[in-house]
Design a protein around this motif. Structure first.
Motif, mmCIF file in Angstrom:
data_model
loop_
_atom_site.group_PDB
_atom_site.id
_atom_site.type_symbol
_atom_site.label_atom_id
_atom_site.label_comp_id
_atom_site.label_asym_id
_atom_site.label_seq_id
_atom_site.Cartn_x
_atom_site.Cartn_y
_atom_site.Cartn_z
ATOM 1 N N MET A 105 -39.415 12.898 25.382
ATOM 2 C CA MET A 105 -38.803 14.085 25.983
ATOM 3 C C MET A 105 -37.572 14.484 25.200
ATOM 4 S SD MET A 105 -37.027 12.398 29.326
ATOM 5 C CE MET A 105 -35.841 11.085 29.172
ATOM 6 N N ASN A 106 -37.080 15.736 25.417
ATOM 7 C CA ASN A 106 -35.893 16.199 24.737
ATOM 8 C C ASN A 106 -34.666 15.516 25.309
ATOM 9 O OD1 ASN A 106 -37.155 18.078 22.995
ATOM 10 N ND2 ASN A 106 -37.357 19.522 24.693
ATOM 11 N N GLU A 107 -33.519 15.658 24.614
ATOM 12 C CA GLU A 107 -32.295 15.045 25.101
ATOM 13 C C GLU A 107 -31.982 15.534 26.507
ATOM 14 O OE1 GLU A 107 -29.859 16.335 21.949
ATOM 15 O OE2 GLU A 107 -30.310 14.634 20.668
ATOM 16 N N VAL A 108 -31.465 14.649 27.367
ATOM 17 C CA VAL A 108 -31.197 14.984 28.758
ATOM 18 C C VAL A 108 -30.197 16.123 28.844
ATOM 19 C CG1 VAL A 108 -31.771 12.700 29.644
ATOM 20 C CG2 VAL A 108 -29.462 13.150 28.854
ATOM 21 N N LYS A 109 -30.357 16.973 29.878
ATOM 22 C CA LYS A 109 -29.519 18.157 30.012
ATOM 23 C C LYS A 109 -28.053 17.806 30.247
ATOM 24 C CE LYS A 109 -33.174 21.273 31.597
ATOM 25 N NZ LYS A 109 -33.637 22.166 32.684
ATOM 26 N N SER A 110 -27.793 16.635 30.843
ATOM 27 C CA SER A 110 -26.414 16.239 31.136
ATOM 28 C C SER A 110 -25.689 15.664 29.920
ATOM 29 C CB SER A 110 -26.387 15.217 32.271
ATOM 30 O OG SER A 110 -27.196 14.100 31.944
ATOM 31 N N ALA A 111 -26.393 15.530 28.810
ATOM 32 C CA ALA A 111 -25.774 14.982 27.604
ATOM 33 C C ALA A 111 -24.779 15.980 27.016
ATOM 34 C CB ALA A 111 -26.845 14.642 26.577
ATOM 35 N N LYS A 153 -45.913 19.751 10.034
ATOM 36 C CA LYS A 153 -45.749 20.094 11.445
ATOM 37 C C LYS A 153 -44.282 20.416 11.735
ATOM 38 C CE LYS A 153 -49.557 17.019 12.706
ATOM 39 N NZ LYS A 153 -49.959 15.789 13.421
ATOM 40 N N GLU A 154 -44.053 21.267 12.721
ATOM 41 C CA GLU A 154 -42.685 21.644 13.083
ATOM 42 C C GLU A 154 -41.984 20.487 13.794
ATOM 43 O OE1 GLU A 154 -39.572 23.007 12.723
ATOM 44 O OE2 GLU A 154 -40.913 24.679 12.275
ATOM 45 N N THR A 155 -40.703 20.262 13.453
ATOM 46 C CA THR A 155 -39.943 19.153 14.041
ATOM 47 C C THR A 155 -38.656 19.605 14.715
ATOM 48 O OG1 THR A 155 -38.788 18.770 11.941
ATOM 49 C CG2 THR A 155 -40.813 17.518 12.312
ATOM 50 N N GLU A 159 -37.455 10.044 17.835
ATOM 51 C CA GLU A 159 -38.531 9.272 18.463
ATOM 52 C C GLU A 159 -39.700 10.179 18.846
ATOM 53 O OE1 GLU A 159 -35.251 7.086 17.800
ATOM 54 O OE2 GLU A 159 -35.180 8.834 19.152
ATOM 55 N N GLU A 160 -39.406 11.433 19.257
ATOM 56 C CA GLU A 160 -40.471 12.395 19.541
ATOM 57 C C GLU A 160 -41.200 12.806 18.257
ATOM 58 O OE1 GLU A 160 -39.022 14.879 23.451
ATOM 59 O OE2 GLU A 160 -38.106 15.347 21.536
ATOM 60 N N VAL A 161 -40.442 13.003 17.193
ATOM 61 C CA VAL A 161 -41.058 13.338 15.908
ATOM 62 C C VAL A 161 -42.025 12.233 15.483
ATOM 63 C CG1 VAL A 161 -40.628 13.733 13.448
ATOM 64 C CG2 VAL A 161 -39.135 14.796 15.136
ATOM 65 N N GLU A 162 -41.626 11.004 15.730
ATOM 66 C CA GLU A 162 -42.489 9.846 15.396
ATOM 67 C C GLU A 162 -43.839 9.969 16.093
ATOM 68 O OE1 GLU A 162 -42.394 4.986 15.995
ATOM 69 O OE2 GLU A 162 -40.517 6.100 15.825
ATOM 70 N N GLN A 163 -43.818 10.384 17.354
ATOM 71 C CA GLN A 163 -45.063 10.552 18.112
ATOM 72 C C GLN A 163 -45.901 11.711 17.553
ATOM 73 O OE1 GLN A 163 -46.153 8.544 20.762
ATOM 74 N NE2 GLN A 163 -44.470 7.288 20.003
ATOM 75 N N MET A 180 -45.883 12.947 14.461
ATOM 76 C CA MET A 180 -46.431 12.601 13.147
ATOM 77 C C MET A 180 -47.586 11.601 13.247
ATOM 78 S SD MET A 180 -44.850 14.587 11.154
ATOM 79 C CE MET A 180 -45.658 13.986 9.668
ATOM 80 N N ALA A 181 -47.556 10.802 14.312
ATOM 81 C CA ALA A 181 -48.653 9.834 14.513
ATOM 82 C C ALA A 181 -49.861 10.485 15.184
ATOM 83 C CB ALA A 181 -48.159 8.655 15.350
ATOM 84 N N GLY A 182 -49.721 11.779 15.528
ATOM 85 C CA GLY A 182 -50.840 12.511 16.129
ATOM 86 C C GLY A 182 -50.950 12.358 17.629
ATOM 87 N N HIS A 183 -49.870 11.896 18.275
ATOM 88 C CA HIS A 183 -49.886 11.699 19.719
ATOM 89 C C HIS A 183 -49.397 12.947 20.444
ATOM 90 C CE1 HIS A 183 -49.337 7.113 18.830
ATOM 91 N NE2 HIS A 183 -50.563 7.555 18.597
#
Length: 450
Positions: A1-7, A433-435, A441-445, A447-450
């Motif tokens: 998921m993206n960075e939490v909104k409260s960050a 692919k767009e990153t 960690e999301e990019v890792e998923q 690129m692995a095709g998940h």
């Protein structure tokens, strides 16, 4: 998921440490550009043949290959910070070595040593910045490394121009002044924190949290810590064989393809052989060096534009625009050189090509290489991709004087580079692919095709 909104983030701190790390890019830009101003003097000093000219110019890349391989191992074993300090020290010593060289073999050996420092910095600076940057500004921050590269190119070109009339030994001052940014970089790295991702990977959780709390608030630190830990579950110490794993190799193949394309696209011929290109249409030495200053100014202006757009337009659209744009501009430049248009007209087409590259392939390739590899092998995978980048650079710069001699003209190689850019456009369209906006960690998923 993206960075939490409260960050929330400490933006001034993030930018400060990004700029200090990116001074490695300045060293890259210095050694990249200094040869363009020094080459007319070196040709006279060492009575260079086309083969020697190409090898002297390309010897930096051979050192960069060695430095890139060293960087990955040092960064994984000792941390990003000690590795950056090592690069600065090597660069300082080699700058002095080139300045005091008394023969061609000694000069080439020192330029090779400089390449080791540049190669290390070319891996470590963007990797470090990517690892300390929140996802929402990572593209901009990694592009700071490209910004310092182009600032290094511009300042070096200006210094070269100012030194041009100082006598036959002007080239010694051109190279020797590289010790100043090297010392500043070395001093600045003392202030940098270690990468939180490296700290967590090496079981230094408390130290990692302290760094993350300087970068952002508690919500950010907790979110990033959880994401990193999840990506490192069941991860053992990796060997180079891990790069062939089916979850890693697709990203590695894309990284290598982007790295090779960034170099074989041909733009570094303009950076390294600008004096040769302008001389082919009758420009004198002052016009040649003034042209390199113009290249530096255009490069800086369009790099700033790219930094503004990389997290808005995204990585993939910029790469596509850049590759097809260079295809067209190289054909126009080749026609201008063939027709022996004035230096001013040739400069216009050169500047347009530089601007196109500076807003696309130059910064975005480094951003993508810093993003697309899994945490567990990022250091090694980045090193491999950048090794191929420097191999591409060596092939490009070594062959240009030889191609001119074989083809009988300065313009003919640019038709070849146009064809390479067209192939690069198709590669990006099919494989990249767009990153933007994703955590590492999301990019890792993705690129692995998940």
């Amino acid at each position: 998921m993206n960075e939490v909104k409260s960050a929330k983030f400490n933006n001034s701190y993030i930018i400060a440490i990004s700029f200090i790390s990116a001074l490695g890019g300045y060293l890259f830009g210095f050694d990249f550009a200094v040869i363009a101003g020094a080459l007319p003097f070196l040709k006279t000093m060492f009575d260079l043949t086309p083969l020697q000219e190409g090898f002297l110019t390309g010897s930096l890349a051979l050192g960069c290959i060695a430095g890139t391989l060293i960087a990955g191992s040092v960064a994984e074993k000792y941390g990003r910070k000690p590795a950056l300090m090592s690069a600065a020290l090597i660069f300082a010593l080699s700058s002095l070595g080139m300045a005091f060289s008394g023969s061609l073999p000694v000069f080439i050996a020192m330029r090779f040593a400089a390449g080791i420092g540049v190669g290390m910095a070319s891996v470590l600076s963007p990797m470090y910045i990517a690892e300390i940057s929140p996802a929402s500004v990572r593209g901009r921050n990694v592009s700071i490394n490209q910004l310092t590269i182009v600032i290094g190119i511009l300042i070096t070109n200006l210094v070269n121009y100012l030194l041009a009339d100082s006598g036959v030994d002007a080239w010694r001052w051109m190279f020797g002044l590289g010790v100043i940014p090297s010392v500043l970089f070395f001093a600045g790295v003392f202030w940098l924190p270690e990468s939180p991702r490296w700290l967590l990977k090496n079981n230094k959780g408390e130290a990692s949290k302290k760094v993350l709390l300087k970068i952002g608030n508690e919500a950010y630190a907790s979110s990033v810590t959880n994401d990193i830990n999840a990506s490192l579950v069941n991860v053992k110490k990796q060997s180079w064989r891990a790069l062939l794993d089916k979850a890693v190799f697709p990203a590695l193949a894309v990284g290598i393809g982007l790295a090779v394309f960034q170099q074989l696209c041909g733009i570094n011929i303009i950076f390294n052989y600008a004096s040769t290109i302008f001389a082919s249409v009758g420009a004198g030495i002052d016009q040649q060096l003034l042209g390199t200053v113009g290249i530096g100014v255009v490069n800086l202006a369009f790099t700033l534009l790219a930094m503004w757009q990389v997290d808005k337009l995204g990585r993939r659209p910029l790469m596509l625009i850049g590759s097809i744009g260079l295809t067209v501009l190289y054909i126009v430049l080749a026609l201008a050189l063939k027709a022996q248009l004035s230096t001013a007209w040739v400069a216009v087409f050169v500047f347009l090509a530089i601007g196109m590259y500076a807003t696309s392939l130059a910064p975005v390739t480094w951003v993508l290489i810093s993003e697309i590899f899994p945490n567990k092998v990022r250091g090694m995978a980045t090193s491999v991709a950048v090794v191929f980048l420097w191999i591409g650079y060596f092939v490009l710069t070594f062959t240009f004087p030889i191609l001119i001699e074989a083809m009988g003209s300065t313009y003919s190689p640019f038709i070849l580079y146009a064809g390479i850019c067209l192939v690069g456009f198709l590669f990006v369209k099919m494989k990249v692919k767009e990153t933007k906006g994703r955590t590492l960690e999301e990019v890792e998923q993705v690129m692995a095709g998940h």
